[in-house]
Design a protein around this motif. Sequence first.
Motif, PDB file in Angstrom:
ATOM      1  N   LEU A   6     -22.603 -99.678 -29.800  1.00 21.58           N
ATOM      2  CA  LEU A   6     -22.365-101.128 -29.847  1.00 21.58           C
ATOM      3  C   LEU A   6     -23.736-101.770 -29.964  1.00 21.58           C
ATOM      4  CD1 LEU A   6     -19.870-101.511 -26.821  1.00 21.58           C
ATOM      5  CD2 LEU A   6     -19.435-100.608 -29.127  1.00 21.58           C
ATOM      6  N   SER A   7     -23.971-102.515 -31.012  1.00 21.22           N
ATOM      7  CA  SER A   7     -25.355-102.915 -31.258  1.00 21.22           C
ATOM      8  C   SER A   7     -25.572-104.392 -31.529  1.00 21.22           C
ATOM      9  CB  SER A   7     -25.892-102.127 -32.462  1.00 21.22           C
ATOM     10  OG  SER A   7     -27.222-102.472 -32.728  1.00 21.22           O
ATOM     11  N   GLY A   8     -26.695-104.896 -31.010  1.00 21.27           N
ATOM     12  CA  GLY A   8     -27.223-106.188 -31.422  1.00 21.27           C
ATOM     13  C   GLY A   8     -28.135-105.959 -32.611  1.00 21.27           C
ATOM     14  N   GLY A   9     -29.225-106.744 -32.704  1.00 19.45           N
ATOM     15  CA  GLY A   9     -30.079-106.669 -33.881  1.00 19.45           C
ATOM     16  C   GLY A   9     -31.277-105.746 -33.732  1.00 19.45           C
ATOM     17  N   ILE A  10     -32.385-106.330 -33.318  1.00 18.22           N
ATOM     18  CA  ILE A  10     -33.653-105.597 -33.353  1.00 18.22           C
ATOM     19  C   ILE A  10     -33.668-104.418 -32.376  1.00 18.22           C
ATOM     20  CG2 ILE A  10     -36.143-105.800 -33.011  1.00 18.22           C
ATOM     21  CD1 ILE A  10     -35.920-108.710 -33.923  1.00 18.22           C
ATOM     22  N   GLY A  11     -33.365-104.681 -31.086  1.00 19.13           N
ATOM     23  CA  GLY A  11     -33.378-103.600 -30.092  1.00 19.13           C
ATOM     24  C   GLY A  11     -32.375-102.518 -30.433  1.00 19.13           C
ATOM     25  N   GLY A  12     -31.208-102.951 -30.880  1.00 26.03           N
ATOM     26  CA  GLY A  12     -30.173-102.003 -31.270  1.00 26.03           C
ATOM     27  C   GLY A  12     -30.636-101.112 -32.407  1.00 26.03           C
ATOM     28  N   SER A  13     -31.257-101.729 -33.407  1.00 27.30           N
ATOM     29  CA  SER A  13     -31.704-100.974 -34.581  1.00 27.30           C
ATOM     30  C   SER A  13     -32.733 -99.912 -34.208  1.00 27.30           C
ATOM     31  CB  SER A  13     -32.336-101.921 -35.610  1.00 27.30           C
ATOM     32  OG  SER A  13     -31.392-102.863 -36.037  1.00 27.30           O
ATOM     33  N   ARG A  14     -33.661-100.284 -33.340  1.00 28.06           N
ATOM     34  CA  ARG A  14     -34.704 -99.328 -32.958  1.00 28.06           C
ATOM     35  C   ARG A  14     -34.093 -98.178 -32.158  1.00 28.06           C
ATOM     36  NH1 ARG A  14     -40.447-101.157 -31.603  1.00 28.06           N
ATOM     37  NH2 ARG A  14     -40.610 -99.139 -32.613  1.00 28.06           N
ATOM     38  N   PHE A  15     -33.169 -98.519 -31.279  1.00 32.51           N
ATOM     39  CA  PHE A  15     -32.497 -97.483 -30.489  1.00 32.51           C
ATOM     40  C   PHE A  15     -31.703 -96.544 -31.406  1.00 32.51           C
ATOM     41  CE2 PHE A  15     -28.952 -96.090 -27.648  1.00 32.51           C
ATOM     42  CZ  PHE A  15     -29.712 -95.421 -26.696  1.00 32.51           C
ATOM     43  N   ILE A  16     -31.053 -97.115 -32.410  1.00 31.13           N
ATOM     44  CA  ILE A  16     -30.285 -96.291 -33.359  1.00 31.13           C
ATOM     45  C   ILE A  16     -31.227 -95.367 -34.140  1.00 31.13           C
ATOM     46  CG2 ILE A  16     -28.765 -96.313 -35.395  1.00 31.13           C
ATOM     47  CD1 ILE A  16     -27.834 -99.160 -34.301  1.00 31.13           C
ATOM     48  N   GLN A  17     -32.412 -95.874 -34.477  1.00 34.68           N
ATOM     49  CA  GLN A  17     -33.401 -94.996 -35.127  1.00 34.68           C
ATOM     50  C   GLN A  17     -33.720 -93.807 -34.217  1.00 34.68           C
ATOM     51  OE1 GLN A  17     -36.459 -98.091 -36.081  1.00 34.68           O
ATOM     52  NE2 GLN A  17     -36.270 -97.340 -38.182  1.00 34.68           N
ATOM     53  N   GLY A  18     -33.806 -94.097 -32.914  1.00 34.39           N
ATOM     54  CA  GLY A  18     -34.049 -93.028 -31.953  1.00 34.39           C
ATOM     55  C   GLY A  18     -32.894 -92.031 -31.914  1.00 34.39           C
ATOM     56  N   ILE A  19     -31.664 -92.551 -31.936  1.00 37.27           N
ATOM     57  CA  ILE A  19     -30.483 -91.672 -31.944  1.00 37.27           C
ATOM     58  C   ILE A  19     -30.527 -90.756 -33.172  1.00 37.27           C
ATOM     59  CG2 ILE A  19     -27.955 -91.587 -32.131  1.00 37.27           C
ATOM     60  CD1 ILE A  19     -27.892 -94.337 -30.698  1.00 37.27           C
ATOM     61  N   ALA A 188     -13.290 -95.544 -33.935  1.00 32.54           N
ATOM     62  CA  ALA A 188     -14.625 -94.968 -33.726  1.00 32.54           C
ATOM     63  C   ALA A 188     -14.912 -94.812 -32.241  1.00 32.54           C
ATOM     64  CB  ALA A 188     -15.683 -95.842 -34.399  1.00 32.54           C
ATOM     65  N   ILE A 189     -14.468 -95.762 -31.453  1.00 30.28           N
ATOM     66  CA  ILE A 189     -14.700 -95.695 -30.002  1.00 30.28           C
ATOM     67  C   ILE A 189     -13.751 -94.676 -29.369  1.00 30.28           C
ATOM     68  CG2 ILE A 189     -14.569 -97.011 -27.839  1.00 30.28           C
ATOM     69  CD1 ILE A 189     -15.368 -99.506 -29.578  1.00 30.28           C
ATOM     70  N   ALA A 190     -12.480 -94.742 -29.773  1.00 29.80           N
ATOM     71  CA  ALA A 190     -11.477 -93.855 -29.183  1.00 29.80           C
ATOM     72  C   ALA A 190     -11.789 -92.386 -29.459  1.00 29.80           C
ATOM     73  CB  ALA A 190     -10.087 -94.216 -29.721  1.00 29.80           C
ATOM     74  N   HIS A 191     -12.292 -92.104 -30.642  1.00 33.67           N
ATOM     75  CA  HIS A 191     -12.534 -90.712 -31.029  1.00 33.67           C
ATOM     76  C   HIS A 191     -13.989 -90.290 -30.914  1.00 33.67           C
ATOM     77  CE1 HIS A 191      -8.707 -91.632 -33.387  1.00 33.67           C
ATOM     78  NE2 HIS A 191      -8.358 -90.861 -32.366  1.00 33.67           N
ATOM     79  N   ALA A 192     -14.795 -91.120 -30.251  1.00 35.84           N
ATOM     80  CA  ALA A 192     -16.211 -90.765 -30.099  1.00 35.84           C
ATOM     81  C   ALA A 192     -16.366 -89.666 -29.055  1.00 35.84           C
ATOM     82  CB  ALA A 192     -17.003 -91.996 -29.679  1.00 35.84           C
ATOM     83  N   ASP A 193     -17.464 -88.916 -29.194  1.00 32.62           N
ATOM     84  CA  ASP A 193     -17.843 -87.982 -28.129  1.00 32.62           C
ATOM     85  C   ASP A 193     -18.708 -88.689 -27.101  1.00 32.62           C
ATOM     86  OD1 ASP A 193     -16.615 -85.564 -29.242  1.00 32.62           O
ATOM     87  OD2 ASP A 193     -18.070 -85.872 -30.873  1.00 32.62           O
ATOM     88  N   VAL A 194     -19.351 -89.740 -27.557  1.00 33.19           N
ATOM     89  CA  VAL A 194     -20.157 -90.547 -26.639  1.00 33.19           C
ATOM     90  C   VAL A 194     -20.269 -91.963 -27.210  1.00 33.19           C
ATOM     91  CG1 VAL A 194     -22.313 -89.735 -27.735  1.00 33.19           C
ATOM     92  CG2 VAL A 194     -22.405 -90.744 -25.457  1.00 33.19           C
ATOM     93  N   VAL A 195     -20.241 -92.929 -26.310  1.00 32.98           N
ATOM     94  CA  VAL A 195     -20.450 -94.330 -26.710  1.00 32.98           C
ATOM     95  C   VAL A 195     -21.773 -94.780 -26.104  1.00 32.98           C
ATOM     96  CG1 VAL A 195     -19.591 -96.705 -26.577  1.00 32.98           C
ATOM     97  CG2 VAL A 195     -17.958 -94.796 -26.786  1.00 32.98           C
ATOM     98  N   LEU A 196     -22.666 -95.278 -26.947  1.00 33.70           N
ATOM     99  CA  LEU A 196     -23.986 -95.697 -26.466  1.00 33.70           C
ATOM    100  C   LEU A 196     -24.162 -97.208 -26.619  1.00 33.70           C
ATOM    101  CD1 LEU A 196     -26.281 -92.838 -27.866  1.00 33.70           C
ATOM    102  CD2 LEU A 196     -25.270 -93.058 -25.572  1.00 33.70           C
ATOM    103  N   ILE A 197     -24.832 -97.770 -25.616  1.00 35.45           N
ATOM    104  CA  ILE A 197     -25.122 -99.210 -25.646  1.00 35.45           C
ATOM    105  C   ILE A 197     -26.640 -99.384 -25.607  1.00 35.45           C
ATOM    106  CG2 ILE A 197     -24.841-101.391 -24.415  1.00 35.45           C
ATOM    107  CD1 ILE A 197     -22.127-100.384 -23.436  1.00 35.45           C
TER     108      ILE A 197
END
Lengths: 324, 324
Positions: A6-19, A188-197
Amino acid sequence: MRIAVLSGGIGGSRFIQGILAAVEPTDQVTVIANTADDITLFGLRVCPDLDTVMYTLSGGIDTARGWGRQDETWHAKEELERYGVDQTWFGLGDRDLATHVVRTMMLNRGAPLSEVTSALCERWAPPVHLLPMTDDVVETHIQTTLDDDKRWIHFQEFWIKHKAAIPVHAVDIRGAATARAAPGVVDAIAHADVVLIPPSNPVVSIGPIVAIGEIRDAVQSTSAPVVGASPIIGDSAVRGMANQLLDGLSIRVSAAGVAEFHGSRSAKGILDGWLVDESDASQVADVERLGIAARAVPLWMTDLDACRRMAQDALALAETVGRS
Amino acid sequence: MRIAVLSGGIGGSRFIQGILAAVEPTDQVTVIANTADDITLFGLRVCPDLDTVMYTLSGGIDTARGWGRQDETWHAKEELERYGVDQTWFGLGDRDLATHVVRTMMLNRGAPLSEVTSALCERWAPPVHLLPMTDDVVETHIQTTLDDDKRWIHFQEFWIKHKAAIPVHAVDIRGAATARAAPGVVDAIAHADVVLIPPSNPVVSIGPIVAIGEIRDAVQSTSAPVVGASPIIGDSAVRGMANQLLDGLSIRVSAAGVAEFHGSRSAKGILDGWLVDESDASQVADVERLGIAARAVPLWMTDLDACRRMAQDALALAETVGRS
């Protein structure tokens, strides 16, 4: 592995790059982006969080600024100012403008935002499945006082025009109560193995996503562990101007305060696990008292490697929580 | 003196510059611009002739190119191409784009084009009263053959995308039959001391203006003399690619041929007087046989001084015609 973010903008994007740096190329990452920051400017529909994620993950972002396009120019904006139109406080670059023109054209022809997002992503090909939280119009409005007048303004006006330096009396996620999740979001949430915020703003980035009933239900009922990272380190936001917003809503500006705001899944909230910064290790016990597993790890997203380690810590915590 | 000018884009703008250089600052010039070149691109309403007149008379035009804004960049257009959207053959610069964004926003809010034009002119302050010919949607479509398929395309597609290098079977000024003149247009013609027709394309610039019944009636019934200048010198157009268009419609590509196309006011046409280039002096008699007073004068608009002399010649012919 299937990861829903579940993502916002800048912080979310950087975290997703990390994922993306932490997982295998075969792992599937679905990003459910906040769209309550969206605003119609000069008749064009602008979706800042969707675009920041799309540009960041596809090499189109201005990395120094953290938003908008690289090699950007601002001539259309200059001209809009000379025409004296409203809302020129918003940073609308010439390259970026094309995205909004294409999006608006498609929306006006009747395409839902999810379809438009998918079409825009055909060009950018981000290495994630990017979904808007909803195809409905949901917009965050802030009740403030301007010129001694108590009134509601769009979040972007509060955030960009007034730099969040005006009072916050209340926040209204307009349209959220009746909005449906966009196609693919609940699955996507129901069938996820993990949900990250990611460490995104709890009130105006993550809050609006889970303010949509179907999404909140999905997050609360998924068998996947739900783990987030604090956007607050010490007593201030990692990025941006969240403090005023949290203060205005009487949310404690601390890692534990945000965990309390989100709440434990066992108590109708959205979290199983929560990462706090190593400097906030003393708050781990406070968070765990809320029924949320907590770990103190480095949360400063200084470079890709730091983002990757943070994502690994979140996945490790999820594994612990998932096994418990 | 009150001068009404029926104008296309580039040629019209240069001729109007000549008029402004020829008359007194207290003289009133009303420009009635062709809007049948208008096109909706990416959801934005583009009015090439209105904008060319507005930019040219206000110092905003790219003088070398003759259209669009000076100091222009093309980043939004580059991006639109990368998104693979249609119609990127049209030259839409970043600065120019702002004009279309403002116009479209106002139109979508319900403002008629004449009101929008007036609002845009508040910024530019051209030294004329600029009016669209109509507030209704009128668009020139060209019947051509593409890929062995006979079909209708928008004039801009014919002109810009195909560089007028495809067959012309027919021209349809769509919407003209039911369109009303924009507010102020009929009055400007009815109360003019002289009506001038620049050396603009007879079929797709001047033709659409007088295809609107109210405007044609006003031109035919005004007490003011109506004088035009030939857009053809020798056997080719002064500017642009008019030849193919005229050929396709079996209009003789000559100064006299265009005069015949417009016709004498005494025979339900629109002209009292017609300027032909000095090199076409032999056609003066042909034109006069149509019931149209003619003079052979220099018609190459090489610089402002040449434009000024041409306007003076048109005004002088109008005076002769008006006295007759």
